[in-house]
Structure formats: structure tokens, C-alpha cells
Design a protein around this motif. Structure first.
Motif, PDB file in Angstrom:
ATOM      1  N   ILE A   1       8.655  18.360  32.521  1.00 29.83           N
ATOM      2  CA  ILE A   1       9.485  17.779  33.592  1.00 29.83           C
ATOM      3  C   ILE A   1      10.558  16.911  32.918  1.00 29.83           C
ATOM      4  O   ILE A   1      10.241  15.889  32.290  1.00 29.83           O
ATOM      5  N   ALA A   2      11.828  17.338  33.001  1.00 30.81           N
ATOM      6  CA  ALA A   2      12.912  16.674  32.273  1.00 30.81           C
ATOM      7  C   ALA A   2      13.115  15.227  32.743  1.00 30.81           C
ATOM      8  O   ALA A   2      13.447  14.341  31.956  1.00 30.81           O
ATOM      9  N   GLU A   3      12.948  14.969  34.030  1.00 32.19           N
ATOM     10  CA  GLU A   3      13.215  13.644  34.559  1.00 32.19           C
ATOM     11  C   GLU A   3      11.980  12.756  34.579  1.00 32.19           C
ATOM     12  O   GLU A   3      11.963  11.705  35.235  1.00 32.19           O
ATOM     13  N   TRP A   4      10.913  13.178  33.867  1.00 36.44           N
ATOM     14  CA  TRP A   4       9.656  12.431  33.947  1.00 36.44           C
ATOM     15  C   TRP A   4       9.786  11.077  33.253  1.00 36.44           C
ATOM     16  O   TRP A   4      10.368  10.966  32.173  1.00 36.44           O
ATOM     17  N   GLN A   5       9.191  10.038  33.903  1.00 34.15           N
ATOM     18  CA  GLN A   5       9.174   8.688  33.370  1.00 34.15           C
ATOM     19  C   GLN A   5       7.736   8.206  33.301  1.00 34.15           C
ATOM     20  O   GLN A   5       7.059   8.143  34.338  1.00 34.15           O
TER      21      GLN A   5
ATOM     22  N   PRO B   1      22.923  11.783  39.314  1.00 33.45           N
ATOM     23  CA  PRO B   1      23.753  12.729  38.533  1.00 33.45           C
ATOM     24  C   PRO B   1      23.421  14.192  38.823  1.00 33.45           C
ATOM     25  O   PRO B   1      24.319  15.039  38.868  1.00 33.45           O
ATOM     26  N   THR B   2      22.135  14.510  39.016  1.00 33.26           N
ATOM     27  CA  THR B   2      21.750  15.906  39.248  1.00 33.26           C
ATOM     28  C   THR B   2      21.529  16.220  40.716  1.00 33.26           C
ATOM     29  O   THR B   2      21.288  17.393  41.058  1.00 33.26           O
ATOM     30  N   ARG B   3      21.608  15.224  41.577  1.00 34.59           N
ATOM     31  CA  ARG B   3      21.363  15.375  43.017  1.00 34.59           C
ATOM     32  C   ARG B   3      19.990  16.029  43.253  1.00 34.59           C
ATOM     33  O   ARG B   3      19.853  16.968  44.041  1.00 34.59           O
TER      34      ARG B   3
ATOM     35  N   TYR C   1       3.079  16.136  42.769  1.00 32.89           N
ATOM     36  CA  TYR C   1       4.485  16.000  42.386  1.00 32.89           C
ATOM     37  C   TYR C   1       5.278  17.156  42.962  1.00 32.89           C
ATOM     38  O   TYR C   1       4.912  18.305  42.806  1.00 32.89           O
ATOM     39  N   VAL C   2       6.384  16.786  43.672  1.00 32.96           N
ATOM     40  CA  VAL C   2       7.289  17.791  44.239  1.00 32.96           C
ATOM     41  C   VAL C   2       8.711  17.336  43.929  1.00 32.96           C
ATOM     42  O   VAL C   2       9.048  16.151  44.120  1.00 32.96           O
ATOM     43  N   GLN C   3       9.560  18.287  43.475  1.00 35.00           N
ATOM     44  CA  GLN C   3      10.982  17.982  43.207  1.00 35.00           C
ATOM     45  C   GLN C   3      11.853  18.969  43.971  1.00 35.00           C
ATOM     46  O   GLN C   3      11.614  20.174  43.945  1.00 35.00           O
ATOM     47  N   LEU C   4      12.895  18.395  44.650  1.00 29.11           N
ATOM     48  CA  LEU C   4      13.857  19.218  45.398  1.00 29.11           C
ATOM     49  C   LEU C   4      15.191  19.192  44.671  1.00 29.11           C
ATOM     50  O   LEU C   4      15.615  18.160  44.145  1.00 29.11           O
TER      51      LEU C   4
END
Length: 583
Positions: A113-117, A137-139, A166-169
Motif C-alpha cells: 500500500i503506497a500511502e500506508w502510514q 495530490p492523488t484524490r 482497509y478500503v481505498q477509493l
């Protein structure tokens, strides 16, 4: 503004301006519709995210370990949603338990997951509500929701451990589709605006541009000096009124030009007919005008002097020293103010004649205040200078006479203030002239006579009458001297009052003689009174003795006068003596 756009003709500029305005309105509408659609899209996406999170967390908590195939099918169904990009279940150690991609299972979430923190893992496990965050930036919109899933140990003991759904739109494609849909919805409006713009351009060309173009042609003729031309009064009411106003303005300009020509002719007549000499220069100090009076005084003709520098024609010197005097033209050019000549200036004419003159130099400006040159106005004052010198000689002669005598003299104005005092007064009081004039002659009067002197002096000044008193004045050594002060009014040749001339004469010696004489007379009167009193007392005693002798029956011894002169008359002095006494 671009210069090329600024020079566009009105027939093109008006339609272009209206078209740009309409285009701005349409763009504003498109922007508003798109922003409103974006807001609705964001709200819908957040609702979808929360719904999918809660459904996934509920299924994972209830059936995650019992029916893993059903849970995988549920994850796949969620991933088919157009807005969903990623779906995963993450344990409390940050590893993927299940995901829409089988290759992710068992790997750390931070790798796939690229945006994982990592910090977000701890924050989401510690709370029971959905953690929804936007990545601007990526909306992309992502959410984490913690749940408890049962875990069976080898002893068949059932425990609960925390995990995350975890769900990403991804909304980028949806935003692009929204923009295209908004543009398609507004396309009829754009076509209608294009048609309206074409109609408007034709109407403006016929109703506005053509009348204004005709007005422009007329204005070009006026600019070339053809004031007989007139603009066609046609087109809309405003343009027709404008053309009419321009025609009236040109007619008024024609009339003003005629009046200006007549005024210029009249002014020229006045300048060349006035008795004062006039000399005008430009900003380079070259002569542009010389009227006949100036020609007579300078000895130059105007056509000869025009174009020459002013110092060649207007030569001035100091009357007493013969040194060249400053011509005030340059000072006027530098300061822009009116400047006068110094006193005692003579003009040396072309023929060498010396003429006393008085003059002033003033700037020549146009209606905007721009300096265009200087005008010198001068006149012959030789006779006035001679009379002034005669007056100065007369005044010097009078002051010499006034300073040569012993009398103290003052000259006062109509208010009684001193304007001059002679040298004997300064020597008597020890004052300087400025101090004496500031204090006035009353400043030296003795306090005992001051009130009477002030009252009499004010009355004489107000009524323009004579003034005369005997009083004491303080000398420079502090002694007081008796003075006979007399003032007479000053008058001009036509009888106007100018003030007073006051003279003070020292009569201290005469006053002392009179005082001694009065003392002697008083002493004589006292002696006379004493002698007369003794004779009366002797007569009274003789009368008393005679009375006693008569009472004793004897004959009176003394012969008495039958009548006696009154005592008051017997005390009087002879008339010859009293007449000589001072009053």
C-alpha cells in the motif's frame, strides 16, 4: 493591456468584449456546476467508503476464520465497485491477512500500500470508529476500521484479537467523467451563446460602429483645421446626441477662434499703445516683443531687437557706481516669481543716454501654468528720482538744523507714536534711537507730572491741537530737568493731519530763579505779618492802660487813634512788589 488589442477598431472590439463577457459567464457556470458535482461526488464516495468498511469489518469479525472463502468472495465483490481501488484485512502487526489480490496476503501493508502510514495502524487500533482520510495530490480516499476476530489456540481456547478492515477509493476517473458530463450538459448553452454573439456583432456593427466611424471621419477633418465640417447625427440616441454635441462644440470653437483673434488684435493694440515700456523674452532670454515706449527708452526698433539677447538691448547700471546691474530675467526664469529692479538703476540707451527707471519682471505662463518667457515692464522715473533726491536733501537739511540746536525735538504720527527724534534728545536721555522711539518721549516724564502730561497729550493727538506743559524730564545722569514742552500739529500741503512736531526747552535755571524769588517774597510776607501784629498788640495794651486809669479816676496816659485800618489790608504788600512775583 496589449497595444494591439487597444488599437482594435470598435466594430471588432465591441463583439469581442461582449463575447468574452458571455464566455466568462458560461465558464463561471461550468465551474460552479463542476464544483457542485465534485462536492456531491466526494460526499457519495465517503458514504460508500464507510458502508463498505462497516460491512467488511462485520463479516470479518463474524465469519473470518470460519468461512474464509465467503469472506474472500465478499472482498472481491467490494473490489468490483467502480470507485474502489484497494480492499484488505490487516492484523494488529500490520500484515495483510486477506486482500482483493492474493499476492498481497502475508506481506506487510507498508510494502503493498503506497500511502500506508505505520502511525495510522496504532491510531486506528486504539479507536472504535472509522478513520477516513483524503490524499489530496492523488484524490484518493482511504479508510480503516478496527474489529475483533476470534482466534482458536491449540488448546481450543477462543480469544479475540484486534484487526483492521482497509478500503481505498480512487476518484480521478470519476472526476474526469464528471467534467465531461458537465460539459455535455452545458453544450447547448455554448451553441446558443455563439448564435447570440453573431447576432450581437451584426447589430453592433450596424447600430454603433458605423455611426461612430462617421464621427471619427468628422473628427479627423476637425483635427486638420476644417471647422466647417459637421458630423452626421444618426445611429442610437446616445451617439446622435454625441454627434450633435460635437457639432455644437465645433461651432463654439469657431466662435471662440474668432473672438480670440479679435482679442489678440485688441491685446496687441493695448500693448503697443500703453505708456509703460514693455519688453518680452522667451525662455532663452531672447527678445520677442518691444513696444513703442520701450523703443523710445532703449533706442532700439522692435524688428532690430527681436531675437537678440536681452542684455544686448536692455543695459542697466547702478546710478551711483556705474557698475552693471543684474537684469532680473534669469531670476524670474529660475524662481517663477515676480522680481523688481534694485533702487537707483539707470538704463543706458543705444545712443548712450542714461535714464533712471523703475521696473518689474514677471513670468509669462499659459493656461496650464507652463513658463514660456518673461515680460519686463519699466518706465522713466528721472523726474521722480530728481524730486526724491530734492526731498531727501530737504529732509537732511531739516535734520541738520534740528540736531544743531539745543532744543529736544520729536516727530510723531497720527497716533502720537514717535517716528523721529533729534540727536540732542539722545544725548540728553542717553538712549539709542531705537530704544528712544520704542519708549516714546513720555517715558522720560517724572511720575508726578506723568498722568497730567499723558492726559493732555492724548487730547492734543486725538483732536489734532496744540500741546503745552511745564514738566520734569529725566536726564541720562538720573537728574530731573524742568522743561517747557510744546507741540504743534503737522499738516500736508492739502491740510491733512500728519501728526505733531514736539519741542522741549530746558528751563531749569529760570525755574530755580523763580523758586528763590517766591521764597524771598514769602519771607517778606512773614516779616510784614509779624510787624503788623506787634503794633496791634501795643495798641491793645495802651487801650487797656487807659481804661484802667479812667476807672481809677485818672487822666488817660496814651493818645489812641480813633480808627484803625483793617488787619487784612495792613498785611498787603505794595502793588509794585506783588506785580513782579511769578505766578
Amino acid at each position: 493591456m496589449n497595444p494591439a488589442l487597444a488599437r482594435l477598431p470598435l466594430r471588432a472590439a465591441l463583439p469581442l468584449a461582449v463575447g468574452l463577457l458571455l464566455l466568462l459567464v458560461v465558464c463561471a457556470g461550468l465551474w460552479g456546476a463542476w464544483k457542485e458535482g465534485l462536492q456531491q461526488l466526494d460526499t457519495t464516495a465517503e458514504t460508500v467508503l464507510r458502508d463498505e468498511l462497516f460491512r467488511l469489518a462485520r463479516h470479518a469479525g463474524e465469519h473470518g476464520n470460519v468461512h474464509p472463502d465467503a469472506l474472500a468472495q465478499d472482498i472481491g465483490q467490494i473490489a468490483t465497485h467502480p470507485l474502489v481501488r484497494q480492499v484488505a484485512l490487516i492484523d494488529h502487526q500490520g500484515r495483510i491477512k486477506q486482500a482483493h489480490r492474493r499476492a498481497w496476503v502475508g506481506r506487510p501493508a507498508a510494502e503493498v500500500i503506497a500511502e500506508w502510514q505505520p502511525q495510522r495502524l496504532d491510531d486506528s487500533l486504539a479507536q472504535r470508529r472509522a478513520d477516513v482520510r483524503w490524499d489530496e495530490p492523488t484524490r484518493r480516499l482511504s479508510g480503516l476500521l478496527s474489529y475483533l476476530q476470534p482466534v482458536f489456540e491449540a488448546t481450543h481456547t477462543r480469544q479475540l484479537e484486534p484487526a483492521l478492515a482497509y478500503v481505498q477509493l480512487d476518484l480521478r476517473r470519476a472526476r474526469e467523467d464528471l467534467a465531461l458530463a458537465t460539459l455535455r450538459n452545458r453544450l447547448p448553452d455554448l451553441l446558443a451563446i455563439g448564435a447570440l454573439l453573431a447576432l450581437l456583432a451584426g447589430g453592433l456593427q450596424w447600430a454603433v460602429a458605423r455611426p461612430l466611424h462617421a464621427l471619427e471621419r468628422a473628427s479627423r477633418l476637425w483635427a486638420d483645421g476644417n471647422l466647417e465640417a459637421r458630423a452626421a447625427e444618426r445611429g442610437p440616441a446616445e451617439i446622435a446626441h454625441l454627434a450633435r454635441a460635437f457639432n455644437q462644440m465645433v461651432a463654439a470653437l469657431q466662435h471662440s477662434r474668432g473672438e480670440l483673434s479679435a482679442s489678440k488684435e485688441q491685446l496687441s493694440t493695448v500693448l503697443y499703445s500703453t505708456g509703460d515700456a514693455l519688453l518680452a523674452t522667451d525662455t532663452e532670454r531672447r527678445i520677442t516683443l518691444l513696444n513703442p515706449a520701450a523703443e523710445r527708452l532703449t533706442g532700439w526698433r522692435e524688428h532690430e531687437a527681436r531675437g537678440r539677447r536681452v542684455d544686448e538691448v536692455f543695459r542697466i547700471e547702478h546710478a551711483h557706481t556705474g557698475e552693471p546691474a543684474e537684469i532680473p530675467v534669469q531670476r524670474v526664469l529660475d524662481s517663477g516669481m515676480v522680481v523688481g529692479l534694485a533702487n537707483h538703476t539707470v538704463l543706458v540707451s543705444r545712443q548712450g543716454e542714461r535714464i533712471h527707471i523703475a521696473d518689474s519682471a514677471a513670468p509669462v505662463r499659459d493656461g496650464r501654468g507652463t513658463l514660456h518667457g518673461v515680460v519686463l515692464v519699466f518706465r522713466d522715473v528721472s523726474e521722480a528720482y530728481r524730486l526724491e533726491q530734492a526731498l531727501a536733501d530737504s529732509e537732511h537739511h531739516y535734520r541738520t538744523l534740528a540736531n544743531a540746536g539745543h532744543a529736544l525735538q520729536w516727530v510723531t504720527d497720527l497716533q502720537g507714536r514717535g517716528s523721529w527724534c533729534n540727536d540732542p534728545w539722545l544725548a540728553f536721555t542717553g538712549q539709542g534711537r531705537e530704544d528712544a522711539l520704542a519708549a516714546g518721549w513720555l517715558g522720560a516724564v517724572h511720575a508726578d507730572e506723568f498722568d497730567q502730561a499723558l492726559l493732555g497729550w492724548r487730547g492734543a493727538v486725538d483732536a489734532h491741537l496744540d500741546f503745552q506743559q511745564i514738566l520734569r524730564l529725566r536726564r541720562h545722569d538720573g537728574t530731573w530737568r524742568w522743561m517747557h514742552v510744546e507741540a504743534v500739529p503737522r499738516r500736508s500741503p492739502d491740510g491733512r493731519s500728519l501728526g505733531h512736531v514736539l519741542l522741549a526747552v530746558d528751563i531749569t535755571r529760570e525755574h530755580e530763579i523763580d523758586s528763590r524769588l517766591m521764597a524771598q517774597v514769602e519771607e517778606l510776607r512773614r516779616w510784614q505779618s509779624a510787624v503788623l501784629g506787634r503794633e496791634e498788640r501795643i495798641a491793645e495794651l495802651k487801650a487797656e492802660v487807659n481804661t484802667l486809669l479812667i476807672r481809677m479816676g485818672e487822666t488817660p496816659r496814651y493818645e489812641l487813634l480813633t480808627t484803625a485800618a483793617p488787619r487784612t489790608e495792613s498785611r498787603s504788600l505794595p502793588a509794585s512788589l506783588t506785580d513782579s512775583l511769578p505766578t
